[in-house]
Design an enzyme around this catalytic site. Structure first.
Site, mmCIF file in Angstrom:
data_model
loop_
_atom_site.group_PDB
_atom_site.id
_atom_site.type_symbol
_atom_site.label_atom_id
_atom_site.label_comp_id
_atom_site.label_asym_id
_atom_site.label_seq_id
_atom_site.Cartn_x
_atom_site.Cartn_y
_atom_site.Cartn_z
ATOM 1 N N SER A 130 113.441 -48.869 6.379
ATOM 2 C CA SER A 130 113.871 -49.983 7.215
ATOM 3 C C SER A 130 113.393 -49.808 8.661
ATOM 4 O O SER A 130 112.200 -49.661 8.910
ATOM 5 C CB SER A 130 115.385 -50.155 7.126
ATOM 6 O OG SER A 130 115.789 -51.387 7.658
ATOM 7 N N LYS A 140 114.665 -47.480 -1.881
ATOM 8 C CA LYS A 140 115.763 -48.393 -2.179
ATOM 9 C C LYS A 140 115.612 -48.933 -3.603
ATOM 10 O O LYS A 140 114.493 -49.193 -4.050
ATOM 11 C CB LYS A 140 115.764 -49.576 -1.199
ATOM 12 C CG LYS A 140 116.105 -49.217 0.226
ATOM 13 C CD LYS A 140 115.809 -50.356 1.199
ATOM 14 C CE LYS A 140 116.611 -51.601 0.928
ATOM 15 N NZ LYS A 140 116.371 -52.638 1.978
ATOM 16 N N ASP A 286 112.229 -56.002 11.643
ATOM 17 C CA ASP A 286 111.927 -54.587 11.465
ATOM 18 C C ASP A 286 110.869 -54.443 10.363
ATOM 19 O O ASP A 286 110.444 -55.444 9.773
ATOM 20 C CB ASP A 286 113.202 -53.803 11.163
ATOM 21 C CG ASP A 286 113.872 -54.234 9.874
ATOM 22 O OD1 ASP A 286 113.631 -55.368 9.427
ATOM 23 O OD2 ASP A 286 114.641 -53.450 9.302
ATOM 24 N N ASP A 288 110.619 -53.665 7.209
ATOM 25 C CA ASP A 288 110.767 -54.268 5.882
ATOM 26 C C ASP A 288 111.416 -55.650 5.970
ATOM 27 O O ASP A 288 111.725 -56.256 4.944
ATOM 28 C CB ASP A 288 111.569 -53.361 4.939
ATOM 29 C CG ASP A 288 113.050 -53.318 5.258
ATOM 30 O OD1 ASP A 288 113.384 -53.296 6.458
ATOM 31 O OD2 ASP A 288 113.868 -53.301 4.327
ATOM 32 N N ASP A 290 114.292 -56.837 6.757
ATOM 33 C CA ASP A 290 115.657 -57.151 6.325
ATOM 34 C C ASP A 290 116.572 -57.381 7.525
ATOM 35 O O ASP A 290 117.737 -57.720 7.351
ATOM 36 C CB ASP A 290 116.216 -56.083 5.380
ATOM 37 C CG ASP A 290 116.495 -54.749 6.051
ATOM 38 O OD1 ASP A 290 116.020 -54.525 7.183
ATOM 39 O OD2 ASP A 290 117.169 -53.907 5.426
ATOM 40 N N GLU A 370 126.146 -58.917 8.654
ATOM 41 C CA GLU A 370 126.553 -57.617 9.194
ATOM 42 C C GLU A 370 126.235 -57.559 10.679
ATOM 43 O O GLU A 370 125.220 -58.118 11.125
ATOM 44 C CB GLU A 370 125.796 -56.479 8.509
ATOM 45 C CG GLU A 370 126.090 -56.306 7.036
ATOM 46 C CD GLU A 370 125.403 -55.061 6.482
ATOM 47 O OE1 GLU A 370 126.080 -54.268 5.824
ATOM 48 O OE2 GLU A 370 124.195 -54.890 6.724
ATOM 49 N N GLU A 371 127.041 -56.810 11.439
ATOM 50 C CA GLU A 371 126.824 -56.686 12.885
ATOM 51 C C GLU A 371 125.505 -56.021 13.242
ATOM 52 O O GLU A 371 125.031 -56.121 14.362
ATOM 53 C CB GLU A 371 127.983 -55.923 13.527
ATOM 54 C CG GLU A 371 128.333 -54.580 12.885
ATOM 55 C CD GLU A 371 127.433 -53.447 13.309
ATOM 56 O OE1 GLU A 371 126.952 -53.456 14.455
ATOM 57 O OE2 GLU A 371 127.209 -52.551 12.472
ATOM 58 N N SER A 372 124.885 -55.353 12.264
ATOM 59 C CA SER A 372 123.613 -54.680 12.529
ATOM 60 C C SER A 372 122.419 -55.609 12.341
ATOM 61 O O SER A 372 121.300 -55.153 12.119
ATOM 62 C CB SER A 372 123.471 -53.461 11.608
ATOM 63 O OG SER A 372 123.591 -53.836 10.249
ATOM 64 N N LYS A 389 119.475 -58.592 2.576
ATOM 65 C CA LYS A 389 119.334 -59.042 3.958
ATOM 66 C C LYS A 389 117.946 -59.650 4.152
ATOM 67 O O LYS A 389 116.954 -59.106 3.676
ATOM 68 C CB LYS A 389 119.548 -57.866 4.907
ATOM 69 C CG LYS A 389 120.961 -57.308 4.883
ATOM 70 C CD LYS A 389 121.143 -56.122 5.809
ATOM 71 C CE LYS A 389 120.469 -54.880 5.281
ATOM 72 N NZ LYS A 389 120.813 -53.675 6.057
#
Length: 524
Positions: A130, A140, A286, A288, A290, A370-372, A389
């Site tokens: 990632s 993954k 990023d 990949d 996601d 998600e917060e990320s 994602k």
């Protein structure tokens, strides 16, 4: 980064299966590590690939396997290693034409599209760490649900892979790479994605608006996808950085001086931020793809702020009757307030996108975030699009928002903050011992004796997620206008402490300090 050393050690390092730090270990997004520390090597990939070959039928996969990689240096050799194992086990493997790069969400879509029309279900493997630094590698696995594997699946893969390592890889089947490539079949991942994306986002509205869009793939696998999207839908879109370099030497250092392709970091996104005035909207991904980073003429949006704006736009422009809002326990409570204003139920889970997969697949979750800076959502007609994602999808949604509402996503957020309350959010990593990490994961509500948090009565102390009842792996304390959560890191000896307040910066600091004190007290 010493690229020759990195690649040499990938093949030469032999991890000690008795060393817990060198075993196969799946975190929230697969097994990650680096050959420089012996934590991601050919031996690891051989063992994981064989474990999947041995177990995939028990996960429901008896059809083809979609195999993909991103642009990290270790992804290419790991992809070749995995291919040689899967082919030797008689699995039909589908790969990018000309050994190209594939974003994570494209694999998810490919799995779902295949499984919608075939009884022999497909699964997928992605060689990617990632947004991690250039020297890292990652593995993954996405089962037939199309999204990240759940804990039952990853624990089974871990156990089988570590047994193979312990046996000296005696149970691993493998073909010469040339023969394995000869058996693989080419699959146009980007072609499928480009054809289907209009079923989830209004591309015609974006095109008609003439919106000036800049995109920075941050040296990642989304480059060709963005180029094909611009061409296919005649978008006014420019890829500002077409460089592919496994050392990522063009990347500015992150906040700690390390190279990290984190599109939610203003440090990593400095190159795109410098160009923001040239565009109405800019998007980063990023390696990949996601994750998403959304840049307006006013700067890089906070991921929580964008998720709130995205949520509001989606549930005011799509029907999706009865669909819930998915969020993790450490994502902003502004999403709860937006959902309540829209009359939608919130499905709150522990950290990990895997908890949203079933809901997206079955259509009772309209959105999971998600917060990320990771999220996905349904097609316009309520069918699943990707159950992993999808940073490309969320980037295009920002463009749809600007095109149809006539406001940039940060302006949509600003209106929500003014009407529902402005959140102030912080996160701090607290160094703790491995023993303390284990204790933090085992906390119960009874371990918190306090009745107040920063001047407000405590409404709830949670160690399980309200949505699915799964353990949070820590705890969350909630008041009317604030909350904090603490959980152990899966990879480091730290406690991650998150805090949010709707009463301002000073109150946030009080919440954070109270949280740190409470964590220190219960772990003493």
């Amino acid at each position: 980064m010493d690229l020759p050393k990195l690649l040499t050690l990938y093949y030469e390092e032999r991890p000690d299966p008795e060393d817990p730090l060198l075993r196969v270990a799946f975190g929230t997004s697969g097994h990650r590590g680096t050959s420089l520390k012996g934590t991601f090597t050919e031996a690891h990939v051989l063992a994981i690939a064989q474990a999947i070959a041995d177990l995939r039928a028990s996960f429901g996969a008896t059809g083809p396997l979609f195999l993909a990689k991103d642009t990290h240096a270790l992804s290419q050799p790991a992809w070749a290693t995995a291919l040689s194992v899967f082919a030797a086990n008689g699995i039909e493997v589908l790969v990018e034409p000309e050994e190209g790069y594939t974003p994570t969400p494209l694999v998810s879509l490919a799995i779902l599209e295949h499984n919608a029309h075939h009884s022999a279900k497909a699964d997928g493997v992605l060689l990617t760490p990632s947004h991690n630094p250039p020297e890292d590698g990652g593995f993954k696995y996405n089962p037939p649900t199309g999204g990240p594997a759940d804990t039952r699946v990853t624990k089974a893969i871990e156990a089988r892979a570590n047994a193979l390592l312990k046996e000296g890889l005696k149970g691993v089947k493998r073909l010469p790479l040339k023969e394995a490539k000869g058996r693989a079949k080419a699959f146009d991942y980007a072609g499928l994605y480009v054809a289907r994306i209009k079923e989830a986002v209004d591309l015609e509205a974006i095109r008609a608006s003439g919106l000036r869009i800049g995109v920075d793939p941050l040296g990642g696998a989304s480059l060709r996808v963005w180029e094909r999207l611009a061409e296919a839908y005649r978008l006014n879109l420019e890829v500002v950085n077409p460089i592919l370099d496994p050392t990522f030497r063009f990347m500015p250092p992150d906040h700690d001086g390390k190279i990290r392709m984190d599109c939610s970091s203003p440090y990593a996104m400095a190159g795109l931020l410098a160009l923001k005035d040239r565009y109405d909207l800019a998007i980063g991904n990023d390696p990949d793809a996601d994750r998403h980073g959304i840049v307006t003429p006013r700067g890089l949006m906070n991921p929580n702020h964008y998720l709130a704006a995205a949520l509001h736009h989606l549930f005011t422009t799509r029907a999706w009757p009865g669909a819930k809002v998915g969020k993790t326990a450490v994502t902003s409570a502004l999403l709860d307030r937006v959902a309540a204003a829209l009359g939608r139920e919130v499905y709150e889970t522990p950290v990990g996108f895997k908890y949203f997969v079933a809901g997206l697949l079955e259509g009772w979750l309209g959105f999971g975030g998600e917060e990320s800076a990771g999220a996905s959502f349904l097609r316009l007609d309520g069918r699943p699009f990707s159950t992993d994602k999808d940073g490309i999808l969320l980037g295009l949604l920002a463009a749809e928002m600007a095109a149809k509402e006539g406001k940039a996503p940060d302006e949509v957020y600003e209106a929500l903050a003014q009407g529902l309350g402005r959140p102030y959010y912080a996160r701090k990593d607290l160094p703790i011992s491995p023993e303390a990490k284990a204790k933090l994961a085992r906390l119960s509500p009874e371990d918190v004796g306090e009745k107040e948090l920063a001047g407000e009565p405590i409404r709830a102390v949670l160690t399980r997620a309200p949505g699915n009842g799964e353990p949070l792996g820590g705890l969350k304390v909630v008041t009317e206008n604030a909350w904090f959560a603490a959980r152990p890191s899966g990879t480091e000896d730290v406690a991650k402490v998150y805090a949010e307040s709707f009463r301002g910066e000073e109150h946030l600091e009080a919440v954070l300090q109270a949280a740190l004190a409470l964590v220190a007290k219960v772990l003493a």
